[in-house]
Design a protein around this motif. Structure first.
Motif, PDB file in Angstrom:
ATOM      1  N   THR A 140      -6.860 -93.569  34.730  1.00 28.86           N
ATOM      2  CA  THR A 140      -7.085 -95.003  34.599  1.00 28.86           C
ATOM      3  C   THR A 140      -8.480 -95.443  35.024  1.00 28.86           C
ATOM      4  OG1 THR A 140      -6.178 -95.430  36.813  1.00 28.86           O
ATOM      5  CG2 THR A 140      -4.641 -95.527  34.941  1.00 28.86           C
ATOM      6  N   ASP A 141      -9.234 -94.569  35.710  1.00 25.82           N
ATOM      7  CA  ASP A 141     -10.537 -94.994  36.216  1.00 25.82           C
ATOM      8  C   ASP A 141     -11.642 -94.943  35.171  1.00 25.82           C
ATOM      9  OD1 ASP A 141     -10.336 -92.173  36.321  1.00 25.82           O
ATOM     10  OD2 ASP A 141     -11.985 -92.070  37.756  1.00 25.82           O
ATOM     11  N   LYS A 142     -11.467 -94.116  34.128  1.00 27.51           N
ATOM     12  CA  LYS A 142     -12.464 -94.060  33.058  1.00 27.51           C
ATOM     13  C   LYS A 142     -11.867 -93.385  31.846  1.00 27.51           C
ATOM     14  CE  LYS A 142     -14.730 -89.741  34.427  1.00 27.51           C
ATOM     15  NZ  LYS A 142     -16.014 -89.132  34.775  1.00 27.51           N
ATOM     16  N   LYS A 143     -12.508 -93.596  30.718  1.00 27.61           N
ATOM     17  CA  LYS A 143     -12.080 -92.951  29.480  1.00 27.61           C
ATOM     18  C   LYS A 143     -12.775 -91.589  29.410  1.00 27.61           C
ATOM     19  CE  LYS A 143     -11.379 -94.128  24.684  1.00 27.61           C
ATOM     20  NZ  LYS A 143     -10.031 -94.645  24.577  1.00 27.61           N
ATOM     21  N   GLN A 144     -12.003 -90.531  29.169  1.00 22.22           N
ATOM     22  CA  GLN A 144     -12.568 -89.186  29.127  1.00 22.22           C
ATOM     23  C   GLN A 144     -11.801 -88.354  28.114  1.00 22.22           C
ATOM     24  OE1 GLN A 144     -12.001 -86.634  32.612  1.00 22.22           O
ATOM     25  NE2 GLN A 144     -14.159 -86.081  32.485  1.00 22.22           N
ATOM     26  N   THR A 145     -12.510 -87.751  27.191  1.00 26.94           N
ATOM     27  CA  THR A 145     -11.883 -86.913  26.175  1.00 26.94           C
ATOM     28  C   THR A 145     -11.800 -85.468  26.654  1.00 26.94           C
ATOM     29  OG1 THR A 145     -13.969 -86.323  25.089  1.00 26.94           O
ATOM     30  CG2 THR A 145     -12.898 -88.377  24.367  1.00 26.94           C
ATOM     31  N   ALA A 146     -11.039 -84.669  25.931  1.00 27.51           N
ATOM     32  CA  ALA A 146     -10.979 -83.240  26.233  1.00 27.51           C
ATOM     33  C   ALA A 146     -12.366 -82.626  26.089  1.00 27.51           C
ATOM     34  CB  ALA A 146      -9.980 -82.549  25.313  1.00 27.51           C
ATOM     35  N   GLU A 147     -13.091 -83.052  25.077  1.00 30.30           N
ATOM     36  CA  GLU A 147     -14.455 -82.550  24.869  1.00 30.30           C
ATOM     37  C   GLU A 147     -15.346 -82.904  26.057  1.00 30.30           C
ATOM     38  OE1 GLU A 147     -18.117 -83.106  21.672  1.00 30.30           O
ATOM     39  OE2 GLU A 147     -16.098 -83.706  21.103  1.00 30.30           O
ATOM     40  N   ASP A 148     -15.196 -84.110  26.602  1.00 30.82           N
ATOM     41  CA  ASP A 148     -15.969 -84.506  27.787  1.00 30.82           C
ATOM     42  C   ASP A 148     -15.687 -83.573  28.965  1.00 30.82           C
ATOM     43  OD1 ASP A 148     -16.953 -86.758  26.407  1.00 30.82           O
ATOM     44  OD2 ASP A 148     -15.408 -88.088  27.249  1.00 30.82           O
TER      45      ASP A 148
END
Length: 102
Positions: free
Chosen positions: A79-87
């Motif tokens: 919930t603290d940030k948007k993060q993808t698997a690639e990130d």
């Protein structure tokens, strides 16, 4: 984000390639971001959308005549940030590259 492995049970065949291909078609049509691996697939999206497509994956495998399907899942939310698997992968690769240069 979730990692899912859908497996047919009791079909008399060790191969799951046809069923995996069918699930990959479903994932492509879903519009969700996904990455197939040798032992499963990472699916990115909201909780509801990921769970919905996993249910649909069971349905498409059952539609192929498989009477029993099991899934193993590993899911995570943030919930603290948007993060993808690639990130996530890039972050570790950046650390390794920095350490290689020291």
């Amino acid at each position: 984000m979730g990692f899912v492995f859908v497996v047919q049970v009791g079909t008399g065949s060790a191969s799951v390639a046809e069923e995996v291909a069918e699930v990959q078609r479903l994932l492509k049509a879903s519009g969700l971001t996904y990455t197939m691996h040798s032992a499963g697939t990472t699916v990115e999206g909201s909780w509801d959308n990921v769970m919905k497509v996993i249910g649909q994956a069971h349905s498409v495998v059952h539609a192929r005549g498989v009477v029993r399907v099991q899934s193993s899942m590993r899911v995570g939310t943030r919930t603290d940030k948007k993060q993808t698997a690639e990130d996530k992968v890039k972050r570790v690769e950046d650390i390794l590259a920095t350490q290689a240069n020291t």
